[in-house]
Design a protein around this motif. Structure first.
Motif, PDB file in Angstrom:
ATOM      1  N   ASP A  19      27.586  12.724  38.996  1.00 28.19           N
ATOM      2  CA  ASP A  19      27.459  13.861  40.039  1.00 28.19           C
ATOM      3  C   ASP A  19      28.901  14.173  40.544  1.00 28.19           C
ATOM      4  N   THR A  23      32.215  17.356  38.593  1.00 26.99           N
ATOM      5  CA  THR A  23      32.088  17.863  39.611  1.00 26.99           C
ATOM      6  C   THR A  23      33.870  17.696  39.609  1.00 26.99           C
ATOM      7  N   ARG A  26      35.195  18.790  36.546  1.00 30.85           N
ATOM      8  CA  ARG A  26      34.709  20.256  36.037  1.00 30.85           C
ATOM      9  C   ARG A  26      34.462  19.681  33.982  1.00 30.85           C
ATOM     10  N   ASP A  29      29.029  21.393  30.349  1.00 26.37           N
ATOM     11  CA  ASP A  29      27.442  21.126  30.786  1.00 26.37           C
ATOM     12  C   ASP A  29      26.764  20.287  30.086  1.00 26.37           C
TER      13      ASP A  29
END
Length: 109
Positions: A19, A23, A26, A29
């Motif tokens: 996680d 983040t 970046r 997805d």
């Protein structure tokens, strides 16, 4: 040179490791949230799959928000993996002649 700030203080296990790095860097997805996927994306941080502004031949510094010894003591497996992965990726880049140098930085204890 590019700097990505990584809040390792938010890492407690493998899920939070993925996680936090997804983040901070970046990641795309489709990031698979496993060790192989982590290495695959960091091999080429100059692509659109990683959202940091770094070019081939540059340095990408991962600035951890806590001393490395604190992260290593709390999450030894994740810390060891991070250090090993960065060394592996850097060595492969040197051998291939196309790479972004990865570096770790962190505050003093």
């Amino acid at each position: 040179m590019a700097v990505a700030r990584v809040p390792t203080s938010g890492i407690a296990d493998w899920d939070s490791f993925h996680d936090v790095f997804a983040t901070a860097l970046r990641f795309a997805d489709y990031y698979g949230r496993n060790m192989d996927a982590f290495i695959d994306l960091l091999r080429y941080p100059d692509t659109e799959d990683v959202g940091v502004d770094v070019k081939n031949g540059d340095v990408l510094i991962l600035y951890l928000d806590e001393p490395g010894t604190k992260f290593a003591a709390r999450c030894p497996e994740q810390h060891a993996f991070l250090v090993d992965a960065m060394g592996t990726i850097n060595a492969e880049g040197v051998e291939s002649g196309e790479w972004v140098t990865l570096a770790l930085a962190f505050p003093a204890s």
